[in-house]
Design a protein around this motif. Structure first.
Motif, PDB file in Angstrom:
ATOM      1  N   ASP A  24      33.232  29.367  74.285  1.00 21.51           N
ATOM      2  CA  ASP A  24      32.695  30.476  73.487  1.00 21.51           C
ATOM      3  C   ASP A  24      33.503  31.761  73.606  1.00 21.51           C
ATOM      4  O   ASP A  24      33.293  32.692  72.843  1.00 21.51           O
ATOM      5  CB  ASP A  24      31.243  30.758  73.895  1.00 21.51           C
ATOM      6  CG  ASP A  24      30.347  29.550  73.668  1.00 21.51           C
ATOM      7  OD1 ASP A  24      30.672  28.747  72.776  1.00 21.51           O
ATOM      8  OD2 ASP A  24      29.346  29.407  74.389  1.00 21.51           O
TER       9      ASP A  24
ATOM     10  N   SER B  96      22.589  38.915  68.984  1.00 17.38           N
ATOM     11  CA  SER B  96      23.997  39.299  68.836  1.00 17.38           C
ATOM     12  C   SER B  96      24.243  40.171  67.622  1.00 17.38           C
ATOM     13  O   SER B  96      25.372  40.641  67.415  1.00 17.38           O
ATOM     14  CB  SER B  96      24.878  38.041  68.750  1.00 17.38           C
ATOM     15  OG  SER B  96      24.784  37.297  69.942  1.00 17.38           O
TER      16      SER B  96
ATOM     17  N   ASP C  78      19.891  33.846  70.930  1.00 16.02           N
ATOM     18  CA  ASP C  78      21.180  34.466  71.230  1.00 16.02           C
ATOM     19  C   ASP C  78      21.842  34.974  69.951  1.00 16.02           C
ATOM     20  O   ASP C  78      22.381  36.077  69.903  1.00 16.02           O
ATOM     21  CB  ASP C  78      22.081  33.465  71.943  1.00 16.02           C
ATOM     22  CG  ASP C  78      23.474  34.026  72.214  1.00 16.02           C
ATOM     23  OD1 ASP C  78      23.577  35.117  72.786  1.00 16.02           O
ATOM     24  OD2 ASP C  78      24.458  33.365  71.830  1.00 16.02           O
ATOM     25  N   HIS C  79      21.780  34.158  68.896  1.00 19.83           N
ATOM     26  CA  HIS C  79      22.344  34.569  67.606  1.00 19.83           C
ATOM     27  C   HIS C  79      21.660  35.841  67.109  1.00 19.83           C
ATOM     28  O   HIS C  79      22.329  36.784  66.672  1.00 19.83           O
ATOM     29  CB  HIS C  79      22.164  33.439  66.591  1.00 19.83           C
ATOM     30  CG  HIS C  79      22.560  33.809  65.198  1.00 19.83           C
ATOM     31  ND1 HIS C  79      23.848  33.700  64.717  1.00 19.83           N
ATOM     32  CD2 HIS C  79      21.819  34.304  64.166  1.00 19.83           C
ATOM     33  CE1 HIS C  79      23.892  34.112  63.466  1.00 19.83           C
ATOM     34  NE2 HIS C  79      22.672  34.478  63.102  1.00 19.83           N
TER      35      HIS C  79
END
Length: 270
Positions: free
Chosen positions: A49, A190, A186-187
């Motif tokens: 990542d 972000s 998490d997306h």
């Protein structure tokens, strides 16, 4: 980002780890075994990542990012490389067979219902088209084992969804479901274009209401998932036969119900 042991992120992390620790202890996973898996996850995340434009981070760079030693990074990287390319679980391919049976007009009645298929005819073709290299008999045995299909004057589809039958399957679903949820969160954290994520929660529901709630929510959620399944299947490259030359993505929706006594640690966190 705030650092320390009492930040919003660490508080959220504890809420995740608390029920996870209970599950691990119930299944005989001691701390050291879990810690080893955490180290490997750190190494894989750093390498996959946070790779540069041209290549993955070196072992030295990965060690700096994760706080692990270069020796640990090398060992854990080699472990991950050894398991890459593992054959996908048969259950995934069986799901594809069921989806094809439900959505592909070649395996439906005139009214759109899944057809009764001759084992050596339509069913064998269904398996060939949607399961990869699995044999029709192996697929049928798995469908019968989980109560999805039966063979009697042809192969009949009994229901359109699989339910895990043993602990191995339940744990596989656990891993996939929690991973999907964490990826979504998490997306969204972000700052990208948000994915749908909502929760309905009441904290003071009398216990006598729970049986009715379980039945009602299961009925409504199953209906919603079947409606979404019908819509999304039209876009699936295997079913539509279109889009194979485009980048393909995995997408979907996960639904689950939760319950905690009001005095439980999880409920008290609210």
């Amino acid at each position: 980002m705030e650092r320390g042991n009492n930040t919003p992120l660490t508080q959220a992390l504890y809420r995740i780890l608390r029920p996870l620790a209970r599950l691990l202890l119930r299944n005989g996973i001691a701390y050291q075994q879990f810690a080893e898996l955490v180290k490997r996850a750190y190494v894989d995340a750093a390498r996959e990542d946070f790779q540069g434009r041209d290549r993955k981070p070196s072992d030295s760079r990965t060690a700096v990012m994760t706080g692990l030693t270069r020796k640990d990074v090398k060992r854990l990287r080699e472990q991950s490389e050894a398991v890459n390319g593992t054959v996908p679980a048969a259950g995934n391919r069986v799901l594809r067979v069921v989806s094809g049976w439900v959505h592909d007009p070649a395996f439906q009645e005139q009214d759109g219902a899944p057809a009764v298929l001759a084992f050596d005819g339509g069913f064998a073709e269904l398996v060939r088209r949607y399961s990869g290299d699995m044999t029709p008999r192996a697929v049928l045995e798995e469908l019968e084992r989980v109560g999805v299909a039966t063979e009697s004057d042809g192969v009949h589809l009994l229901r359109r969804s699989l339910i895990a039958g043993d602990d191995h399957e339940r744990l596989a679903i656990f891993g996939e479901g929690v991973s999907d949820l964490v990826r979504t969160m998490d997306h969204n954290l972000s700052g990208g274009s948000p994915l749908f994520q909502r929760t309905l929660s009441y904290n003071r529901v009398p216990e006598r209401w729970l049986p009715q709630w379980r039945a009602y929510s299961a009925e409504r959620c199953q209906a919603l998932l079947e409606e979404l399944d019908d819509w999304l299947a039209r876009a699936d490259a295997d079913v539509s036969g279109e889009g194979m030359d485009e980048p393909l993505h995995r997408t979907g929706v996960s639904v689950f119900q939760f319950e905690d006594p009001s005095g439980s640690p999880e409920a008290n966190d609210d």
